[in-house]
Design a protein around this motif. Structure first.
Motif, PDB file in Angstrom:
ATOM      1  N   UNK A 172       0.828  -1.289  -0.019  1.00  0.00           N
ATOM      2  CA  UNK A 172       0.046   0.050  -0.028  1.00  0.00           C
ATOM      3  C   UNK A 172       0.895   1.369  -0.118  1.00  0.00           C
ATOM      4  N   UNK A 173       1.941   1.276   0.690  1.00  0.00           N
ATOM      5  CA  UNK A 173       2.866   2.368   0.775  1.00  0.00           C
ATOM      6  C   UNK A 173       3.507   2.487  -0.535  1.00  0.00           C
ATOM      7  N   UNK A 200       4.607   4.852  -6.223  1.00  0.00           N
ATOM      8  CA  UNK A 200       4.218   5.010  -7.632  1.00  0.00           C
ATOM      9  C   UNK A 200       3.680   6.485  -7.458  1.00  0.00           C
ATOM     10  N   UNK A 201       2.845   6.792  -6.549  1.00  0.00           N
ATOM     11  CA  UNK A 201       2.026   7.964  -6.626  1.00  0.00           C
ATOM     12  C   UNK A 201       0.695   7.921  -6.996  1.00  0.00           C
ATOM     13  N   UNK A 239      13.248   4.545   3.957  1.00  0.00           N
ATOM     14  CA  UNK A 239      12.244   5.163   4.687  1.00  0.00           C
ATOM     15  C   UNK A 239      10.868   4.232   4.853  1.00  0.00           C
ATOM     16  N   UNK A 240      10.461   3.726   3.788  1.00  0.00           N
ATOM     17  CA  UNK A 240       9.105   3.139   3.531  1.00  0.00           C
ATOM     18  C   UNK A 240       9.476   1.654   4.249  1.00  0.00           C
ATOM     19  N   UNK A 241      10.366   0.906   4.038  1.00  0.00           N
ATOM     20  CA  UNK A 241      10.515  -0.452   4.802  1.00  0.00           C
ATOM     21  C   UNK A 241      10.473  -0.106   6.292  1.00  0.00           C
ATOM     22  N   UNK A 242      11.021   1.058   6.819  1.00  0.00           N
ATOM     23  CA  UNK A 242      11.307   1.006   8.164  1.00  0.00           C
ATOM     24  C   UNK A 242      10.126   1.743   8.645  1.00  0.00           C
ATOM     25  N   UNK A 243       9.161   2.420   8.093  1.00  0.00           N
ATOM     26  CA  UNK A 243       7.751   3.079   8.171  1.00  0.00           C
ATOM     27  C   UNK A 243       6.888   1.760   8.425  1.00  0.00           C
ATOM     28  N   UNK A 244       6.880   0.754   7.636  1.00  0.00           N
ATOM     29  CA  UNK A 244       6.068  -0.336   7.460  1.00  0.00           C
ATOM     30  C   UNK A 244       6.314  -1.207   8.665  1.00  0.00           C
ATOM     31  N   UNK A 245       7.769  -1.400   9.167  1.00  0.00           N
ATOM     32  CA  UNK A 245       7.845  -2.213  10.388  1.00  0.00           C
ATOM     33  C   UNK A 245       7.542  -1.490  11.625  1.00  0.00           C
ATOM     34  N   UNK A 246       7.674  -0.222  11.451  1.00  0.00           N
ATOM     35  CA  UNK A 246       7.555   0.611  13.083  1.00  0.00           C
ATOM     36  C   UNK A 246       5.942   0.481  13.055  1.00  0.00           C
ATOM     37  N   UNK A 247       5.143   0.765  12.134  1.00  0.00           N
ATOM     38  CA  UNK A 247       3.718   0.704  12.084  1.00  0.00           C
ATOM     39  C   UNK A 247       2.970  -0.446  12.495  1.00  0.00           C
ATOM     40  N   UNK A 248       3.562  -1.581  12.143  1.00  0.00           N
ATOM     41  CA  UNK A 248       3.090  -3.000  12.259  1.00  0.00           C
ATOM     42  C   UNK A 248       3.400  -3.366  13.819  1.00  0.00           C
ATOM     43  N   UNK A 249       4.708  -3.024  14.141  1.00  0.00           N
ATOM     44  CA  UNK A 249       5.607  -3.840  15.319  1.00  0.00           C
ATOM     45  C   UNK A 249       5.256  -2.940  16.735  1.00  0.00           C
ATOM     46  N   UNK A 305      11.126  -8.792   1.325  1.00  0.00           N
ATOM     47  CA  UNK A 305      10.709  -9.278  -0.111  1.00  0.00           C
ATOM     48  C   UNK A 305       9.989  -8.296  -0.908  1.00  0.00           C
ATOM     49  N   UNK A 306       9.201  -7.460  -0.269  1.00  0.00           N
ATOM     50  CA  UNK A 306       8.214  -6.524  -0.865  1.00  0.00           C
ATOM     51  C   UNK A 306       9.195  -5.637  -1.627  1.00  0.00           C
ATOM     52  N   UNK A 307      10.043  -4.969  -0.563  1.00  0.00           N
ATOM     53  CA  UNK A 307      11.157  -3.812  -0.930  1.00  0.00           C
ATOM     54  C   UNK A 307      12.169  -4.309  -1.702  1.00  0.00           C
ATOM     55  N   UNK A 308      12.392  -5.567  -2.023  1.00  0.00           N
ATOM     56  CA  UNK A 308      13.512  -5.897  -2.626  1.00  0.00           C
ATOM     57  C   UNK A 308      14.715  -5.587  -1.787  1.00  0.00           C
TER      58      UNK A 308
END
Length: 350
Positions: A179-180, A186-187, A219-229, A296-299
């Motif tokens: 989603x992010x 992509x925008x 930024x985006x993978x860290x934001x994903x992990x922080x938001x979920x964890x 995997x999602x963020x390669x």
């Protein structure tokens, strides 16, 4: 009379029973440590056994993968199997694997034709950068918000914090990551694409520009992990602190005129640390493992992405080695947390 009364009076006052627990604590702690270390050793051996047999259930022939899909003769296939020891009986493969693993040799990767230890060492810093950064942020954020929510439980802020934490904690990390990427990489009109869709670097910068480029990709993978964890830490801290808030010692501290923030920092929070410490050490062990789906999602070129690549082959030595390292990190951190408990609560380990 006085000499006869002395021991009786000491016993009546309860001083001798008070000395016994201290003696038991001194003799009990080494046994406590030995028990925890023995349990960790048994767990590591169980992981070693599991990692060998579990991944042999994965469908697919690694020998055919090594041929790259080219038509090969039966003799060539037999040569490959003999080279990697796949022609041996299963019990002999297992004993060879255990013997090499105990000496630090996790085998040779089928797809990379390199020692598994080298591939793990190569990818480990990237995983530590991603998950280590996220770990520091979500632990600090969760502990802070959990403390604030517990101290003002029932209020609007508490309800908002716990509701948001439960919502984000229930969201699959890969879905949030995707989603992010759609929204911020992509925008989506009117929001432009602000961040890279994946990878760790663009590969065109040096020096400070390279550091900023990696941070931009981070930024985006860290934001994903922080938001979920972060929600897990918040909820555990909040629950532990609420259990302590009804204690008489806090009422006494307030009666002495101490401000609420001092009562919270000096008395309530330290006594509520045990569950949070457990969670922190478990998460610290997972930091080494990384998060397979997010990488995997963020390669992201870390251990998680490497594990996904190895599973798709299947690259048995690499999968087994990564699984063993992941589990060993969690077991080690749990053991360290257990050994730290008696320092936080003297009742533990007696």
């Amino acid at each position: 009379m006085s000499s006869a009364a002395g021991p009786a009076s000491v016993s009546a006052l309860g001083k001798r029973p008070a000395e016994a627990p201290r003696g038991r604590s001194r003799s009990g702690y080494p046994r406590y440590v030995a028990g925890k270390l023995a349990g960790a050793a048994v767990s590591l051996f169980a992981v070693l056994v599991t990692s060998f047999f579990l991944f042999r259930l994965i469908p697919g022939d690694p020998v055919k993968f090594m041929t790259g899909g080219r038509p090969v003769s039966v003799e060539q296939l037999a040569t490959y199997r003999e080279e990697f020891g796949l022609d041996l009986p299963l019990w002999q493969q297992f004993t060879d694997y255990c013997g090499k693993a105990l000496s630090g040799d996790l085998g040779t990767s089928y797809q990379f034709h390199a020692p598994v230890v080298d591939k793990i060492t190569e990818a480990l810093p990237n995983t530590l950068l991603l998950t280590g950064t996220a770990f520091v942020l979500y632990t600090a954020l969760g502990a802070f918000l959990g403390t604030r929510s517990a101290w003002r439980h029932g209020g609007l802020g508490d309800r908002l914090n716990t509701g948001l934490a439960l919502t984000l904690y229930s969201i699959p990390s890969f879905w949030l990551g995707l989603l992010l990427i759609v929204v911020l990489s992509v925008g989506v009109d009117p929001v432009p694409g602000l961040f890279p869709t994946g990878g760790m670097e663009s590969g065109r910068e040096d020096g400070l520009a390279h550091v900023l480029d990696v941070a931009h990709h981070l930024v985006l993978p860290v934001v994903t992990l922080v938001a979920v964890e972060y929600g897990q830490t918040l909820l555990v801290t909040r629950s532990a602190l609420l259990d302590e808030m009804g204690g008489d010692y806090l009422t006494t501290a307030r009666a002495k005129g101490l401000r609420d923030d001092l009562v919270r920092r000096r008395h309530a929070v330290p006594n509520a640390l045990l569950p949070t410490v457990t969670l922190v050490f478990v998460n610290l062990g997972r930091t080494v493992a990384g998060v397979v789906l997010v990488e995997t999602v963020f390669s992201w070129p870390g251990l998680g992405g490497l594990f996904y690549q190895a599973l798709s082959v299947p690259d048995l030595p690499l999968v087994q080695g990564l699984f063993f390292v992941f589990a060993a990190a969690v077991i080690l951190m749990n053991t360290l947390a257990d050994l730290l408990y008696p320092m936080l609560d003297p009742r533990v380990g007696r």
